[in-house]
Scaffold this active site. Structure first.
Site, PDB file in Angstrom:
ATOM      1  CE  LYS B  27     -56.418  13.937 -64.397  1.00 60.99           C
ATOM      2  NZ  LYS B  27     -56.446  12.466 -64.336  1.00 60.99           N
ATOM      3  NE  ARG B  97     -59.330  11.940 -67.593  1.00 54.42           N
ATOM      4  CZ  ARG B  97     -59.126  11.472 -68.826  1.00 54.42           C
ATOM      5  NH1 ARG B  97     -58.579  12.242 -69.740  1.00 54.42           N
ATOM      6  NH2 ARG B  97     -59.478  10.234 -69.122  1.00 54.42           N
ATOM      7  N   GLY B 106     -61.636  11.023 -57.185  1.00 53.51           N
ATOM      8  CA  GLY B 106     -63.081  10.859 -57.250  1.00 53.51           C
ATOM      9  C   GLY B 106     -63.890  11.986 -56.644  1.00 53.51           C
ATOM     10  CG  MET B 108     -63.080  18.216 -57.336  1.00 56.05           C
ATOM     11  SD  MET B 108     -61.699  19.347 -57.415  1.00 56.05           S
ATOM     12  CE  MET B 108     -60.366  18.267 -57.713  1.00 56.05           C
ATOM     13  NE  ARG B 351     -51.166   4.077 -62.920  1.00 59.00           N
ATOM     14  CZ  ARG B 351     -52.457   3.865 -62.809  1.00 59.00           C
ATOM     15  NH1 ARG B 351     -53.232   4.770 -62.224  1.00 59.00           N
ATOM     16  NH2 ARG B 351     -53.009   2.760 -63.252  1.00 59.00           N
ATOM     17  CG  HIS B 467     -50.180 -13.614 -23.684  1.00 63.51           C
ATOM     18  ND1 HIS B 467     -50.401 -14.812 -24.316  1.00 63.51           N
ATOM     19  CD2 HIS B 467     -49.030 -13.747 -22.992  1.00 63.51           C
ATOM     20  CE1 HIS B 467     -49.441 -15.652 -23.994  1.00 63.51           C
ATOM     21  NE2 HIS B 467     -48.592 -15.032 -23.186  1.00 63.51           N
ATOM     22  CB  SER B 775     -35.404   0.100 -22.017  1.00 65.19           C
ATOM     23  OG  SER B 775     -36.081  -0.499 -23.092  1.00 65.19           O
ATOM     24  CB  CYS B 842     -37.814  -2.953 -25.103  1.00 67.29           C
ATOM     25  SG  CYS B 842     -38.438  -2.597 -23.460  1.00 67.29           S
ATOM     26  CE1 TYR B 862     -32.667  -0.888 -26.698  1.00 74.54           C
ATOM     27  CE2 TYR B 862     -30.809   0.375 -25.868  1.00 74.54           C
ATOM     28  CZ  TYR B 862     -31.908  -0.442 -25.638  1.00 74.54           C
ATOM     29  OH  TYR B 862     -32.244  -0.791 -24.365  1.00 74.54           O
TER      30      TYR B 862
END
Lengths: 887, 887
Positions: B27, B97, B106, B108, B351, B467, B775, B842, B862
């Site tokens: 920050k 802060r 959240g 601290m 941001r 399945h 594969s 695959c 691949y």
């Protein structure tokens, strides 16, 4: 290649010796060795393997000078035997035999009685006074030579023989007389001419060279090449050829033939033992037409028999002195073949004698006592199979048996009994009937009581680590599994084995050593455990590094284990304790519980029972570690599956059948082996783990307070991720600390895990940080590494072994290339991150000698196996360590 | 540590900058950065993380000179703001802060409105002209400070608030007036005195130092430590503390507050977009009491709205110029908060703005066009989730939904429809009813037609590779699996979800992106695929090395795959072709055949149908490789299990029900996943493999003769041992050669294997000698490596993820530590013994971005995934490669 291509052996001399196997082949080197130690071997000579290789490499040409060397040796042989090769009055006959450096039984060619022709056969007839024998020998020679050397179809000779038998109206060879054999000789020779266009060679030298050539060539015949391929024998060894004088034990009343063992092969007693026949050939002893006689008093079975010692004391004494010489030379019990030809003793062969398990152990121990061998050699000489044979009844090898089916040999030993088709029925029947064989598709934990009552177990399904197999081995009970030929019809209460039907109550025999299923009852022999067994076992402890523990779930198992020399329990499965009548109800209550409170209530009922079990085991194992595994099987194993049983149980438990059915459905899994079991249960229900740990630690504290040393090792199953172990460890430690505080005593206990999933092995470094010990669960590890379900793998494995895809059942003997690789990874990673890690194995492989060798070489601390495998494991561990150090 | 411990930021200057996160926290560094680029941030200063660490290490002592630095900066802040800290007329209020180098939301402490006391509150009231606001702020400050700094139980403040609300008969804070808040302030201060024995500090400097101390200490509070442990954040980072002037948008009609996006976050259009409220605080915008107004024309929803541009043109113009500055500086669309205090514009925060998938892609592509970023950055900026959102309808985020249950998000997208409880029923219903959701315990291959007809699929069981999950992803259909809360009663035709009952025909919605099951129908949004999508996808191809193939079993799938940019088929499962009405009968005939002849007869019927399928696929894939896997599932999957169905089928097939039943029993397996499937079938029945190869090669020859380029790769599944591959390869080669001879054409084809068993990975060197490609079947490999059945794993995984034992479902995202290790071993061994080896994957992981990164880094050629995952795979492959090269 060497100048010298032919090595002579004969009276008290030999040009070769035992360690020249590569050059002279196994048989040739052995014949030389026998001659060297002055055994009266029939003389002869060996053609070297180098000649064979030269011959093959040079298109069938022999090396220079080879013929001359053969001829010289042939001359020497005739002089020594005082017979002439090709003589019509005093003919020398020889055998021509192959003999490779590595034994290849039956793969290459052999010719006997070489040197016979129309002239010499008469000499043989007059020498033996047995024309029939002479002509029978002659026709056999033509048949052998004709098929082996001249490549005439063997069947064609057999056809002629058959036709003559038919003509003479006889059914076996022995009934034919000399005239018939003469006629056969004539017909055989006509066949040879017809088939080859040549006369059968009457020149004995032509015969000799023809036979030699055939034997050399047989090194590269198809079946020999195929055999070498399968057995991994190099093709460049070549075979030697042995040419040796034939001797005859049937040349009159001063001739004889026999077989002897230097010690009794049945019980190992230090007595010379053998049989003989006067005026006979070796094959007469084998054929069983005449009953052989004992060679001496100690070989006698019946009183009226005449011994060789009595009939030919001189010959017997010579034989006896050879007996001593053999044992001192070969340093083992020998099996020898001898022939007495006209008052002259010949030793035809000597080799290490086969023996019963009993004898193997006694002989090994006695040889040490007699200072012939050292303890190390004795330990190496006894085989795991010998040990197995000592622990279980075996089928009498003399029994004629009818094998009706074959399955996997899951637990050794033979057992007979009446077929019973359910475990429950077995328990009922056992009131009147003690000899039962349980025959099932497969068994389940509920069947344990029934299995325990039966003599043996036979299942149609499952592999070497199926429930039936594991439990039977634990009980030391014969068991055959995965016997696919069996179809069981539970309704009709019959089993069908390849179309033969057996009824419930029919008698069968199973042989868990071979996997045979046999019709009816058969005679069995059960060796006694004599002192020598204990002595040998003690010796194994002097050599082995591996500790041997046992897989034992009850005080009784623990007791057997200690008797067999276990130094701890490597696997105590707590779930087997859950199946008692009282207990299973409480277990089922726990499973049905909808919430933690009810579950704890049910667990509280189980706690005191488990505790008593542990107390019993701890008491027996005083001072030795006990590895206790927390609950492992999926919960549905504790519930019935069939509606009828569900209804009965629901009534008993006071719940609705619908509720029970719904729980059964909820717990159903498609692949229970990969389902909710092992530590996954303990993580979902930490209160189960807590109850078990409380039972273990309360038992440990109380037993310890009674002055007994307790070493509990608490083992978490099926860990695949270190976080699972962390979670369960927390429960274990919290509970254990609480119990020790309550009991006001501190006990050293250990926490470890099974390594039984590939992921556990692959992340063993992380897991070892949280574990004090690893125990490899090789059954499950094999299952997941191969993707083979041990309950279903039977038929697949059968196909695979048949098709040579895998060599051995990986559930019986560790798959070193696959599973072994994972184990190595795990051991290395584990020890690296935790050098103090204790490493053991508690799968079924813990009792398999080859696997034990692997574990020993890979630095395991112990193997754990079923109680009846402990002696084998001790032996195998010692042998592995001895061999390791020899290298 | 550094001398300088306090970094100021304010009007057009800052002592820190963006890359000083470690010292100033996220920050603090960001506030400095904003100031540096001349954004009007409310000024303030940051205390470094080094102070925090010093404070912790020195028992709460501050470093020398620290107080002086704080005081100096505080002075500077007052000057700049032209307000006085503690003044009763013109008070400066500040926020205190925390801000660590790594975001710990959240964890601290934070204190707002610091500087209020009985005097300054009056100043605030007069400054704002809003007494109620001033006293509400004051009581909030006491509450915050009291609980955070003075450690008074937060609930006790809430009790007082409640009692006052009750007394005034109101239910929400907003209804309380100034007097009530004054009373609350009084009661709060009494509470503080009662609880601590001390007065609430009225000295503003005491307040400041108390707050700073509390924030520093909060670095080591319990929840922060626990959070760091879980998130693996080092403990030695420390937190910075930001002290910043408070500004107010509610100081009159010349004040305002608002939120804006530099571009439209819904569609990505290049228009400034935002909302504001005159005389309001930020929380008023959020609370929704007043309706915010559009900042400009392009943000307008209704005509009558007044824009900021119209009302405060000067302010708007300043804001607009900031918009441009922000995009040029941060090079991304920004989301900013602004406040106008008495005609002065303040930027509170900026941001990266959240955006819809549509907008994400458009903005990335536009930024490249506008030369703000390069293509590489654009590709990295779009997330796989963005792409997913483009391909499937999503629930409108504005919809209020009632989630009734949660399962695993198996296939993304949302779908609504009427519940139907069987696939068969779905097919019937589909005649009248088009919107259906299939709800089943689990699905099986027989259900495919029904699944295809429904909008979505919901199952009570199964995991990410069950399945239902695999098939649904293949179809691009929303699917939620393993939804354990659902109980299905097929008989009563209802489903019970946590005691709510839904009937067959009731409407539900499933969200396959989140796993939510929702009551009733809900509004969905379905983004259109605009040009930018295609542009971005083309860019991915410029960066990625991995080739993307698809898992496609039909010509239709193949077509979709090509549309999405697949460069081949990585997995064509032949068994899915077996389930057509005609085909399944022939398949069943084959299974029932008792001998090879009958089996071949049945196979001959299947051959032409398979061949047609392959022809269709080859035609579509012209020039691209097609990997076809031979039969994989166990045969029992093709037979019915229930007696009723068996009876019907037996009638159809003309066999007795007993015969069919007996075949079903014979094929039954305890653990079918580890049973007789994959190449084990082909080895038992080589004629099945031969038929499939014939179909493939006949199709290839015929299509090739039609001028289309065919590249068939024949893949043998479930190999665990090189000998299995050798056996099957022989069948493949023999058949293929024969077909090519018949067809008189030569086609280059390849033979390879799946690596899907641990043993295959461990012996990959041997296997690679016989394989042209590997594969990886990561579904099965995950299954066996973990010992998790993908059909049963649902509840276990749920427990494990809940208990933080594993981080992610290993069936969805590759388990790099375990399965990944095996894959690395296999790749290394495979490539070593066969450098030409093609390596792909695959399994379902082929469509998972994290897994794709792993495959890319480990040298795969691949990945293959279901058609609807292809764009994601392309993006992930490009991102992986870009990131790899950046390192």
């Amino acid at each position: 290649m060497k100048e010298k291509m032919v090595y002579f052996f004969g009276k008290d001399m030999a040009e070769g010796k035992a360690d020249m196997k590569n050059l002279l082949g196994g048989k040739g080197a052995n014949l030389s060795e026998m001659a060297l130690i002055n055994l009266p071997v029939p003389p002869g000579f060996t053609l070297t393997t180098e000649v064979c290789l030269y011959y093959a490499d040079n298109n069938g040409k022999y090396p220079d000078n080879f013929r001359e060397q053969v001829n010289e040796n042939m001359k020497k042989l005739q002089q020594l035997m005082k017979r002439d090769f090709g003589s019509n009055s005093n003919p020398l006959l020889v055998s021509v035999r192959s003999g490779a450096p590595v034994s290849m039984p039956g793969m290459m060619d052999t010719i006997l009685n070489l040197g016979l022709n129309d002239g010499t056969v008469k000499g043989l007839a007059s020498m033996t006074g047995n024309e029939r024998f002479a002509y029978d020998s002659y026709r056999r020679f033509i048949q052998m030579y004709g098929s082996v050397v001249m490549k005439i179809d063997h069947d064609k000779f057999e056809e002629i023989l058959s036709s003559i038998k038919k003509k003479n109206n006889v059914s076996i060879d022995i009934e034919l007389n000399a005239e018939s054999f003469k006629e056969i000789v004539k017909l055989y020779k006509e066949l040879v001419t017809k088939e080859t266009g040549m006369e059968f060679p009457s020149d004995v030298n032509e015969q000799l060279w023809g036979a030699m050539e055939a034997v050399f060539k047989s090194w590269n015949n198809e079946r020999a090449i195929e055999y070498r391929r399968i057995e991994n024998i190099p093709d460049n060894l070549g075979t030697a050829v042995n040419i040796q004088a034939m001797v005859y034990g049937n040349l009159g009343e001063n001739s004889a033939t026999g077989v002897a063992f230097t010690r009794n092969p049945s019980n190992g007693d230090n007595h010379f033992y053998g049989e003989y026949l006067i005026n006979a050939q070796g094959e007469d002893v084998v054929a069983g037409i005449r009953t052989p006689q004992p060679i001496n008093e100690s070989s006698k079975m019946q009183d009226e028999q005449k011994t060789l010692e009595e009939l030919m004391p001189e010959m017997y004494n010579e034989l006896y002195s050879i007996r001593t010489k053999l044992e001192n030379h070969y340093k083992d019990m020998q099996d020898l073949e001898f022939t007495i030809e006209k008052g002259k003793l010949w030793i035809l062969q000597t080799r290490t004698g086969k023996r019963t398990p009993n004898a193997a152990i006694k002989i090994a121990v006695d040889f040490v006592k007699e200072k012939i061998i050292d303890k190390e050699t004795a330990v190496l000489r006894v085989t795991p199979t010998n040990i197995d044979g000592m622990l279980h009844p075996m089928i009498d090898p003399d029994e004629k048996i009818t094998v009706i089916a074959k399955g996997l040999p899951a637990s050794p030993g033979a057992a007979s009994g009446r077929i019973v088709l359910s475990a429950k029925k077995a328990v009922e029947k056992a009131k009147n009937e003690t000899e039962l064989i349980l025959v099932r598709e497969e068994t389940s934990p509920e069947d344990i009581a029934g299995m325990n009552i039966c003599n043996g177990i036979l299942t149609a399904r499952g592999g070497m680590t199926s429930h039936a197999a594991v439990v039977a081995r634990g009980m030391g009970k014969p068991c055959v599994v995965g016997c696919n030929d069996i179809e069981i019809d539970y309704v009709k209460r019959i089993i069908k084995v390849n179309d033969i039907i057996f009824k419930d109550g029919d008698i069968i025999t199973i042989d868990g050593t071979t996997g045979n299923v046999i019709k009816g009852d058969v005679k069995k022999i059960k060796p006694e455990l004599k002192d020598e067994f204990g002595i040998l076992m003690d010796w194994t402890d002097e050599f082995k590094c591996l500790e041997i523990r046992s897989n034992a779930d009850t005080p009784v198992d623990a007791e057997i284990s200690r008797k067999f020399g276990a130094k701890g329990i490597g696997l105590c499965r707590t779930e087997h304790m859950f199946f008692g009548d009282q207990r299973i109800l409480a277990v089922r209550e726990m499973i049905l519980a909808d919430n933690e409170k009810d579950r704890k209530k049910a667990l509280d009922k189980i706690l005191p029972m488990q505790k008593e079990d542990f107390k019993g085991i701890f008491k027996v194992m005083d001072g030795f570690p006990v590895v206790i595994r927390t609950l492992d099987p999926p919960l549905h194993e504790f519930l019935p599956k069939e509606n009828e049983q569900i209804n009965i149980l629901a009534g008993k438990m006071g719940v609705t059948a619908a509720k029970l059915r719904s729980k059964v459905d909820e717990l159903h899994e498609s692949n229970p082996m990969l389902g909710n079991r092992g530590c996954r249960l303990g993580i979902s229900f930490p209160e189960i783990t807590a109850m078990q740990v409380r039972a273990i630690m309360e038992a440990a504290c109380e037993i310890s307070q009674a002055g007994i040393k307790v070493i509990p090792e608490i083992m978490i199953p099926l860990v695949g991720n270190v976080n699972e172990l962390k979670k369960q460890k927390k429960v274990v430690i919290e509970t254990a600390e609480k119990v020790m505080e309550e009991k006001k005593i501190n006990i050293e206990y250990f926490i470890g895990t099974m390594i039984e999933l590939p992921r556990a092995a692959l992340t063993a470094d992380d897991i070892a940080k949280e574990a004090e010990f690893f125990s490899f669960g090789t059954n499950d590890l094999t299952q997941t590494t191969f993707g083979f379900s041990r309950d279903d793998v039977g038929p697949i494995l059968e196909t695979y072994i048949e098709q040579d895809i895998i060599k051995k059942d990986p559930f019986a003997s560790l798959d070193v290339d696959g599973v072994g690789k994972l184990i190595k990874i795990a051991v290395e990673k584990g020890r690296k991150s935790n050098p103090q890690l204790e490493i053991g194995i508690c799968g079924e492989h813990g009792g398999d000698p080859d696997s034990i060798d692997f574990f020993n070489k890979n630095g395991f601390d112990y193997v754990s196996c079923s109680p009846y495998r402990i002696p084998i494991a001790r032996l195998a561990a010692a042998q592995s360590e001895i061999m390791k150090n020899k290298k």
